[in-house]
Scaffold this active site. Structure first.
Site: not given
Ligand code: GAR
Length: 204
Positions: A14, A111, A152, A181
């Site tokens: 999160g 992503h 995706d 991100e």
């Molecule tokens: C992030 O890097 C996001 O881009 C990726 O999961 C991570 C979540 O991080 N999402 C995917 O791979 C979607 N296919 P977070 O829980 O710390 O925000």
């Protein structure tokens, strides 16, 4: 207080959710996180939203073993909280047809790769970075796209390229991407809210 309401779905850590909450709090984006849903009752994401007293819900195969009822529950929860934009922030599940229909062109996902490369079923989080390193890529990146039925898929609305250093491994790459991100997602969400990005325009 603003009228623009965000509904965020997250599965694990999160950190993107936190960045969005912080951006709303500080006024960087003119919106409020009106609801958080997680499929993981023990997720950091739910801890983060509970800490901020944001209405938070665990909806998963455990709470709703029937996928149709789960779809109904997620849809109703989003609607009950008047969500205008659904944001997937590290949400590792597929959305059901009801939510996809009701929030058509109003759901976005982030992503950690340059989609369509390294996307699709089974490609998420660290697994993406491992594949990118294994394939000896020199550049990777982050994609933000409108959510459609398949993992995706859907029009890409924003993308950023990130060079891969010589001695990079999946862990270091993951850290590097995660830091970028947060600002990138916040910037794009802000542009959707202000109308600089029109999600409908990708379908004309
Ligand atoms: C992030 O890097 C996001 O881009 C990726 O999961 C991570 C979540 O991080 N999402 C995917 O791979 C979607 N296919 P977070 O829980 O710390 O925000």
């Amino acid at each position: 207080m603003t009228n623009f309401k965000l509904g965020i779905l997250a599965s694990n850590h999160g950190s993107n959710l936190q960045a969005i909450i912080d951006a709303c709090d500080s006024g960087i984006i003119q919106a409020e996180v009106s609801i958080v849903i997680s499929n993981n009752s023990k997720s950091m994401a739910l801890k983060r939203s509970n800490k901020k007293n944001i209405p938070s819900f665990h909806i998963s195969n455990h709470t709703h073993p029937d996928p149709h009822l789960q779809d109904i529950a997620i849809n109703k929860t989003l609607k009950d909280h008047n969500v205008n934009l659904v944001i997937l922030a590290g949400y590792m599940k597929k959305l059901g047809p009801l939510v996809l229909k009701h929030y058509k062109r109003k759901i976005i996902n982030i992503h950690p790769s340059l989609l369509p490369k390294y996307g699709g079923k089974g490609m998420y989080g660290m697994l993406v970075h491992r594949e990118v390193i294994k394939s000896k890529e020199k550049i990777t990146g982050i994609s933000i796209h409108i959510v459609e039925e398949e993992y995706d898929s859907g029009p890409i609305i924003d993308q950023i390229k990130i060079p891969i250093d010589k001695n990079e491994n999946a862990e270091s790459l993951s850290k590097k991407i995660s830091q970028i991100e947060h600002d990138f997602y916040v910037k794009t969400i802000g542009e959707i809210i202000t109308g600089q990005i029109d999600l409908n325009s990708y379908y004309n």
